[in-house]
Design an enzyme around this catalytic site. Structure first.
Site, PDB file in Angstrom:
ATOM      1  N   HIS A   1      33.090  14.868  56.426  1.00 43.92           N
ATOM      2  CA  HIS A   1      33.226  16.068  55.592  1.00 43.92           C
ATOM      3  C   HIS A   1      34.282  17.001  56.180  1.00 43.92           C
ATOM      4  O   HIS A   1      35.129  17.540  55.461  1.00 43.92           O
ATOM      5  CB  HIS A   1      31.905  16.852  55.522  1.00 43.92           C
ATOM      6  CG  HIS A   1      30.789  16.161  54.834  1.00 43.92           C
ATOM      7  ND1 HIS A   1      29.554  16.017  55.421  1.00 43.92           N
ATOM      8  CD2 HIS A   1      30.692  15.579  53.610  1.00 43.92           C
ATOM      9  CE1 HIS A   1      28.734  15.395  54.576  1.00 43.92           C
ATOM     10  NE2 HIS A   1      29.408  15.110  53.481  1.00 43.92           N
TER      11      HIS A   1
ATOM     12  N   LYS B   1      16.682  14.260  46.724  1.00 45.78           N
ATOM     13  CA  LYS B   1      16.452  14.076  48.154  1.00 45.78           C
ATOM     14  C   LYS B   1      15.627  15.224  48.717  1.00 45.78           C
ATOM     15  O   LYS B   1      15.752  16.355  48.285  1.00 45.78           O
ATOM     16  CB  LYS B   1      17.793  14.059  48.913  1.00 45.78           C
ATOM     17  CG  LYS B   1      18.743  12.980  48.505  1.00 45.78           C
ATOM     18  CD  LYS B   1      20.032  13.117  49.294  1.00 45.78           C
ATOM     19  CE  LYS B   1      21.109  12.181  48.817  1.00 45.78           C
ATOM     20  NZ  LYS B   1      22.380  12.410  49.514  1.00 45.78           N
TER      21      LYS B   1
ATOM     22  N   ARG C   1      34.276   7.265  49.788  1.00 49.01           N
ATOM     23  CA  ARG C   1      34.269   6.447  50.996  1.00 49.01           C
ATOM     24  C   ARG C   1      34.485   4.980  50.695  1.00 49.01           C
ATOM     25  O   ARG C   1      35.092   4.261  51.466  1.00 49.01           O
ATOM     26  CB  ARG C   1      32.942   6.605  51.744  1.00 49.01           C
ATOM     27  CG  ARG C   1      32.741   7.974  52.334  1.00 49.01           C
ATOM     28  CD  ARG C   1      31.344   8.103  52.831  1.00 49.01           C
ATOM     29  NE  ARG C   1      30.445   7.907  51.689  1.00 49.01           N
ATOM     30  CZ  ARG C   1      29.191   8.302  51.651  1.00 49.01           C
ATOM     31  NH1 ARG C   1      28.650   8.873  52.685  1.00 49.01           N
ATOM     32  NH2 ARG C   1      28.445   8.106  50.590  1.00 49.01           N
TER      33      ARG C   1
ATOM     34  N   SER D   1      25.639  11.471  55.531  1.00 44.40           N
ATOM     35  CA  SER D   1      24.590  12.353  56.057  1.00 44.40           C
ATOM     36  C   SER D   1      23.265  11.618  56.182  1.00 44.40           C
ATOM     37  O   SER D   1      22.539  11.802  57.163  1.00 44.40           O
ATOM     38  CB  SER D   1      24.424  13.578  55.154  1.00 44.40           C
ATOM     39  OG  SER D   1      25.590  14.358  55.160  1.00 44.40           O
TER      40      SER D   1
END
Length: 158
Positions: free
Chosen positions: A18, A42, A91, A129
């Site tokens: 990030h 989440k 990504r 993360s």
């Protein structure tokens, strides 16, 4: 008119990937607003306040960022902040399909806001993360994935 970009995410926690994207984007825009939101899919590991603090600490040397939390539609938050661009990191190919769908929906909701996709530097392409949290919980070393200040905070919250 200032060129303002929103970089949204849960940042639970912020990773070196990030940070790499934010540093690079900070050279392209007058202001980067890091928009922290609670991902409804989440359960958060860090509180919003912890995440704001972690990001401000990790990015204290970058002068053109602002860290805010929000709980509205992203395009509404972006419009309220006078942002013209939403930054998104890609990504892997697997990210593209989901991000492409989000981009199309955001364009439908507000055609005045563009989405800019950025890819991470190669050494950060596999960091997420959720993987950082899992490694931490299982007792692994996360020091190469997050800044030292974030590692300390995560270990305190564990």
């Amino acid at each position: 008119m200032k060129k303002i970009a929103i970089y949204p995410g849960s940042f639970d926690p912020i990773t070196n990937g990030h940070i790499d994207l934010i540093k690079r984007a900070s050279k392209l825009f007058d202001e980067i607003i890091i928009g922290i939101t609670q991902n409804s899919k989440k359960k958060a590991f860090l509180s919003i306040d912890d995440r704001v603090h972690a990001i401000n600490t990790a990015l204290k040397d970058i002068g053109n960022i602002k860290v805010l939390s929000f709980n509205t539609l992203l395009v509404d938050f972006a419009a309220k902040q006078n942002a013209q661009v939403i930054l998104r990191g890609l990504r892997a190919v697997s990210d593209f399909e989901y991000e492409f769908q989000l981009s199309g929906m955001n364009k439908h909701l507000n055609p005045n806001i563009e989405t800019l996709f950025m890819t991470p530097a190669e050494q950060y392409a596999n960091i997420s993360s959720s993987l950082v949290r899992e490694i931490l919980i299982l007792g692994g070393d996360i020091s190469v994935f997050v800044p030292a200040s974030v590692e300390t905070l995560l270990k305190q919250r564990l």
